[in-house]
Design an enzyme around this catalytic site. Structure first.
Site, mmCIF file in Angstrom:
data_model
loop_
_atom_site.group_PDB
_atom_site.id
_atom_site.type_symbol
_atom_site.label_atom_id
_atom_site.label_comp_id
_atom_site.label_asym_id
_atom_site.label_seq_id
_atom_site.Cartn_x
_atom_site.Cartn_y
_atom_site.Cartn_z
ATOM 1 N N CYS A 20 -2.591 -55.876 -41.326
ATOM 2 C CA CYS A 20 -3.392 -57.031 -40.920
ATOM 3 C C CYS A 20 -4.867 -56.719 -41.154
ATOM 4 O O CYS A 20 -5.240 -55.566 -41.340
ATOM 5 C CB CYS A 20 -3.157 -57.324 -39.455
ATOM 6 S SG CYS A 20 -1.411 -57.515 -39.078
ATOM 7 N N ARG B 58 -4.914 -58.505 -47.055
ATOM 8 C CA ARG B 58 -4.143 -57.551 -46.249
ATOM 9 C C ARG B 58 -2.928 -58.208 -45.598
ATOM 10 O O ARG B 58 -2.021 -57.532 -45.142
ATOM 11 C CB ARG B 58 -5.035 -56.949 -45.163
ATOM 12 C CG ARG B 58 -6.128 -56.062 -45.696
ATOM 13 C CD ARG B 58 -6.877 -55.423 -44.566
ATOM 14 N NE ARG B 58 -6.094 -54.443 -43.862
ATOM 15 C CZ ARG B 58 -6.176 -53.135 -44.021
ATOM 16 N NH1 ARG B 58 -7.034 -52.637 -44.880
ATOM 17 N NH2 ARG B 58 -5.430 -52.311 -43.328
ATOM 18 N N TRP C 212 -0.060 -60.022 -41.199
ATOM 19 C CA TRP C 212 1.196 -59.855 -41.925
ATOM 20 C C TRP C 212 2.226 -59.552 -40.850
ATOM 21 O O TRP C 212 2.148 -58.539 -40.156
ATOM 22 C CB TRP C 212 1.095 -58.701 -42.916
ATOM 23 C CG TRP C 212 2.288 -58.599 -43.823
ATOM 24 C CD1 TRP C 212 2.502 -59.303 -44.973
ATOM 25 C CD2 TRP C 212 3.429 -57.751 -43.662
ATOM 26 N NE1 TRP C 212 3.704 -58.946 -45.536
ATOM 27 C CE2 TRP C 212 4.294 -57.990 -44.762
ATOM 28 C CE3 TRP C 212 3.806 -56.805 -42.713
ATOM 29 C CZ2 TRP C 212 5.506 -57.333 -44.920
ATOM 30 C CZ3 TRP C 212 5.014 -56.146 -42.870
ATOM 31 C CH2 TRP C 212 5.854 -56.408 -43.970
ATOM 32 N N ASN D 125 -4.097 -54.277 -35.527
ATOM 33 C CA ASN D 125 -3.394 -53.926 -36.763
ATOM 34 C C ASN D 125 -2.596 -52.667 -36.471
ATOM 35 O O ASN D 125 -3.113 -51.745 -35.849
ATOM 36 C CB ASN D 125 -4.426 -53.660 -37.878
ATOM 37 C CG ASN D 125 -3.767 -53.161 -39.147
ATOM 38 O OD1 ASN D 125 -2.597 -53.422 -39.400
ATOM 39 N ND2 ASN D 125 -4.539 -52.429 -39.950
ATOM 40 N N GLY D 126 -1.340 -52.624 -36.908
ATOM 41 C CA GLY D 126 -0.510 -51.439 -36.665
ATOM 42 C C GLY D 126 0.713 -51.810 -35.858
ATOM 43 O O GLY D 126 1.095 -52.982 -35.800
ATOM 44 N N GLU E 177 7.353 -50.435 -64.086
ATOM 45 C CA GLU E 177 6.162 -51.142 -63.628
ATOM 46 C C GLU E 177 6.190 -52.601 -64.094
ATOM 47 O O GLU E 177 5.827 -53.511 -63.351
ATOM 48 C CB GLU E 177 4.901 -50.410 -64.135
ATOM 49 C CG GLU E 177 3.587 -51.048 -63.765
ATOM 50 C CD GLU E 177 3.317 -51.150 -62.254
ATOM 51 O OE1 GLU E 177 4.071 -50.589 -61.453
ATOM 52 O OE2 GLU E 177 2.331 -51.832 -61.899
ATOM 53 N N LYS F 37 6.134 -55.896 -61.608
ATOM 54 C CA LYS F 37 5.133 -56.960 -61.710
ATOM 55 C C LYS F 37 5.823 -58.327 -61.813
ATOM 56 O O LYS F 37 5.400 -59.293 -61.202
ATOM 57 C CB LYS F 37 4.236 -56.747 -62.948
ATOM 58 C CG LYS F 37 3.239 -55.633 -62.799
ATOM 59 C CD LYS F 37 2.153 -56.001 -61.821
ATOM 60 C CE LYS F 37 1.498 -54.829 -61.153
ATOM 61 N NZ LYS F 37 2.254 -54.104 -60.145
ATOM 62 N N GLU G 292 7.378 -59.227 -58.304
ATOM 63 C CA GLU G 292 6.493 -59.543 -57.180
ATOM 64 C C GLU G 292 5.600 -60.749 -57.444
ATOM 65 O O GLU G 292 5.239 -61.452 -56.508
ATOM 66 C CB GLU G 292 5.677 -58.328 -56.740
ATOM 67 C CG GLU G 292 4.608 -57.873 -57.678
ATOM 68 C CD GLU G 292 3.796 -56.710 -57.109
ATOM 69 O OE1 GLU G 292 3.657 -56.585 -55.893
ATOM 70 O OE2 GLU G 292 3.289 -55.907 -57.923
ATOM 71 N N HIS H 141 26.461 -46.578 -69.220
ATOM 72 C CA HIS H 141 27.228 -45.981 -68.130
ATOM 73 C C HIS H 141 27.572 -47.004 -67.055
ATOM 74 O O HIS H 141 27.895 -46.638 -65.931
ATOM 75 C CB HIS H 141 26.450 -44.798 -67.523
ATOM 76 C CG HIS H 141 26.240 -43.691 -68.508
ATOM 77 N ND1 HIS H 141 27.271 -42.895 -68.959
ATOM 78 C CD2 HIS H 141 25.128 -43.280 -69.176
ATOM 79 C CE1 HIS H 141 26.807 -42.021 -69.852
ATOM 80 N NE2 HIS H 141 25.500 -42.247 -69.999
ATOM 81 N N LYS I 267 -1.172 -56.419 -49.156
ATOM 82 C CA LYS I 267 -1.780 -55.423 -50.035
ATOM 83 C C LYS I 267 -1.580 -54.014 -49.498
ATOM 84 O O LYS I 267 -1.297 -53.082 -50.238
ATOM 85 C CB LYS I 267 -3.276 -55.729 -50.179
ATOM 86 C CG LYS I 267 -4.030 -54.762 -51.073
ATOM 87 C CD LYS I 267 -3.655 -54.968 -52.509
ATOM 88 C CE LYS I 267 -4.367 -54.012 -53.446
ATOM 89 N NZ LYS I 267 -3.694 -53.982 -54.754
HETATM 90 O O1 M6R Z 1 -1.938 -48.609 -51.524
HETATM 91 P P1 M6R Z 1 -0.775 -47.988 -52.229
HETATM 92 O O2 M6R Z 1 -1.045 -47.610 -53.611
HETATM 93 O O3 M6R Z 1 -0.204 -46.820 -51.451
HETATM 94 O O4 M6R Z 1 0.362 -49.099 -52.247
HETATM 95 C C1 M6R Z 1 1.635 -48.796 -52.716
HETATM 96 C C2 M6R Z 1 2.454 -50.048 -52.962
HETATM 97 O O5 M6R Z 1 2.594 -50.780 -51.774
HETATM 98 C C3 M6R Z 1 1.827 -50.941 -54.042
HETATM 99 O O6 M6R Z 1 1.676 -50.265 -55.254
HETATM 100 C C4 M6R Z 1 2.716 -52.186 -54.261
HETATM 101 O O7 M6R Z 1 3.934 -51.817 -54.840
HETATM 102 C C5 M6R Z 1 1.981 -53.207 -55.132
HETATM 103 N N1 M6R Z 1 2.208 -54.517 -54.607
HETATM 104 C C6 M6R Z 1 2.443 -53.176 -56.542
HETATM 105 O O8 M6R Z 1 1.805 -54.121 -57.333
#
Ligand code: M6R
Length: 619
Positions: free
Chosen positions: A2, A27, A83, A109-110, A492, A496, A499, A515, A614
């Site tokens: 958050c 966030r 969040w 937050n937490g 990767e 992308k 998400e 396999h 994020k």
């Molecule tokens: O802040 P971080 O790099 O530790 O975050 C790790 C993942 O949460 C972050 O890379 C997430 O997978 C992204 N949404 C990918 O685009």
């Protein structure tokens, strides 16, 4: 996950709060809320709290904006963007939470791990809890301490002593209209001041436009924030000096600057991010220099094994890093998913180097993996984009990516900066261990230094995405395939697409298809194959033939001028050629743009994809 903002001493605190919330929204954006301490009126009314909350997802802040006219005269307020963890994304669960008297407002937050026990005690004592959150207990606990005669900061200190878990908390109180209390454990919290203001925030970006006189609260430190002044103490009440925060970027870096969204801005900032990340660290002869790295040659020279840990895109960068470390520095190296690593009972000692890779430096899974590695005696290194972040402070050494703030939830410029920094660090290890000859080291250094230019060229090829995007949208289900470093790029690319575009995408090491997964291939199947030109090229092309033989549509990501691949694939995305192991930073660019384009076409919010945040500060 958050975002928290608080201000005292402001003429129009709501402006500061809403401006800050806009910058914190990345966030978490399930809901948002603000509370102001309304000043006593001329009619003799006493100070009171005014609160507005909204849970219309990405529109919550806009809705709060519409309540501006109703806002009372105030100098102090707190705000929050959420969040959801405990309790659905509803208005009742949105922060700030208040106590029974309606005079205490809290943002958090937490996770407060002992919240059930605390809530049961509060309810037994007659408190009425109005939400399903773990956070609300804090408001009621503060209420009890205030009733016992404590001032606001003292009440916050006493309550923090009762809480278990991770938290960053800011509290406002109607009867102290020019004070905020702030306290944290693990979750970050920044406090700051100007001559007339005091501020609190979970992120530097939220308050950088107000002041650069900022301090990071340490674990279990409590701040009393007043207009123009800060006092910080530990949980026993002893005064402490908070650590000043160094900020190397300006407020504009956290703004869209003419781009339609943060994601396109950040994708286009990649050449700059790479240039900055490599600046002064790499010499054309292959020599490396890492000024801030406090792990000396003696420590690194004794390392006999490297484990690179991370989550999501940072995990994919870790995979690239581990390949470079093993190949160039000839050290056994593995990449580990941070959320699994911690619970695998890893066997580590002082000769094991554990590298925690994290954009935010705050991700709970990676942070706890790092702590576990330390506990087991490993030497640790954080690779992060956030100066002074949790991981930067926890690890024995730190290397910073210099990508500037990344606001879009999908990692782009930080991902490429991480993997290139890990590659430069692999060269550093190779030099220490004399595992590369001078020509090879120099060739790799030159290759790394050329990456910003190649990424810029890859960015210029956006005209080629339309047909590929159309085929993916039609299929709504895509295999991403590659081998060796190409497999990391495939992973990767698939992440992308999932998400951002909400398209089901599965990444496989191409050789694994036969396999099992190949049974899914028929005329409707679509495979995007990352063709990297290395020792496994022929085998990869044979894997492509196997897919074609079963009717799949093959989309290929290949080097410019790769006729062999063009002849096999239905459609090709071209990238400027690079040395195979250096290719991820360049090859990932079309995959980012592809996911971006499909997401936009589908009307998705590219900066705030659904269900995501994020910074993931829960396990
Ligand atoms: O802040 P971080 O790099 O530790 O975050 C790790 C993942 O949460 C972050 O890379 C997430 O997978 C992204 N949404 C990918 O685009």
């Amino acid at each position: 996950m958050c975002g928290i903002i608080g201000v005292t001493g402001a003429d129009v605190p709501l402006d500061v709060l809403l401006g800050g919330l806009r910058l914190l929204e990345y966030r978490g954006y399930d809901s948002a809320g603000v509370a102001l301490v309304a000043l006593p009126g001329d009619d003799g009314s006493t100070a009171s709290l005014w609160r507005r909350r909204s849970a219309v997802r990405a529109q919550s802040i806009a809705e709060l904006e519409s309540s501006r006219e109703a806002a009372p005269r105030a100098r102090t307020g707190i705000g929050h963007t959420r969040w959801a963890t405990h309790g659905a994304a509803t208005e009742a669960n949105a922060h700030p939470h208040t106590d029974c008297s309606g005079e205490v407002a809290v943002v958090h937050n937490g996770i407060i791990e002992n919240h059930r026990k605390l809530a049961a005690r509060l309810v037994a004592a007659g408190h009425l809890l109005a939400s399903e959150t773990d956070s609300e207990v804090v408001a009621h606990l503060v209420e009890d301490e205030l009733a016992l005669g404590a001032g606001l900061a003292e009440a916050a200190r006493r309550v923090a002593g009762e809480l278990q878990g991770d938290f960053a908390i800011a509290v406002a109180y109607a009867r102290e209209p020019e004070t905020l209390a702030a306290v944290r454990r693990t979750s970050p919290l920044i406090v700051g001041r100007t001559g007339t203001l005091g501020v609190v925030a979970s992120d530097i970006a939220a308050v950088l436009g107000t002041t650069r006189d900022l301090y990071a609260l340490g674990d279990d430190q409590v701040a009393e924030v007043r207009p123009g002044s800060l006092s910080v103490s530990d949980l026993a009440g002893n005064p402490v000096d908070p650590r000043p925060v160094r900020v190397s970027w300006g407020v504009r870096a956290a703004q869209r600057e003419g781009y339609e969204d943060f994601m396109s801005k950040e994708i286009h900032e990649q050449p700059r991010a790479l240039t900055d990340t490599l600046l002064g660290r790499l010499h054309p002869d292959g020599a490396t220099e890492f000024e801030e790295l406090s792990l000396g040659e003696e420590v690194l020279g004794a390392i006999d094994r490297v484990l690179v840990v991370g989550c999501g895109s940072s995990y994919h960068a870790s995979q690239v890093g581990r390949l470079a470390i093993e190949r160039w520095a000839k050290l056994p190296a593995t990449a580990e998913i941070a959320s699994e690593f911690r619970y695998e009972d890893p066997v580590l000692d002082g000769r094991s180097l554990v590298i925690a890779v994290s954009q935010s430096g705050e991700t709970a899974d990676t942070y706890h993996a790092l702590r576990e590695a330390r506990r087991r005696g490993a030497t640790t290194l954080a690779v992060t984009n956030v100066v002074d972040s949790l991981m930067a402070r926890e690890a024995d050494g730190v290397l910073y990516t210099r990508a500037g703030p990344e606001i879009g939830v999908a990692s782009t410029k930080c991902h490429v900066s991480q993997l290139v920094l890990l590659q430069a660090f692999a060269l550093h290890l190779a030099r220490l261990r004399s595992t590369l000859d001078a020509d090879e080291a120099s060739r790799l250094a030159t290759g790394l230094a050329a990456l910003p230019e190649l990424v810029a060229r890859a960015l210029g090829k956006s005209e080629q995405y339309g047909a590929v995007a159309a085929r993916i949208v039609e299929a709504n289900d895509v295999f991403f395939l590659g081998r060796n470093v190409g497999y990391t790029i495939a992973q990767e690319g698939a992440l992308k697409l999932k998400e951002l575009a909400y398209v089901r995408a599965e990444a496989y090491a191409a050789g694994e298809m036969k396999h099992g997964p190949i049974s899914l291939i028929d005329r409707n199947a679509v495979a995007l194959v990352v063709v990297t030109r290395g020792a496994l090229l022929e085998k990869l092309l044979a894997n492509v033939e196997e897919l074609r033989a079963r009717g799949a549509t093959v989309l290929a990501l290949a080097d410019e001028g790769d006729k062999e691949t063009s002849a096999l694939a239905d459609l090709v995305l071209e990238v400027p050629p690079t040395e195979e192991l250096l290719s991820p930073a360049v090859a990932v660019v079309p995959l980012q743009l592809l996911a971006y384009q499909i997401a936009r076409t589908r009307g998705n919010d590219v900066d705030r994809p659904r269900n995501l945040a994020k910074v993931v500060t829960v396990e």
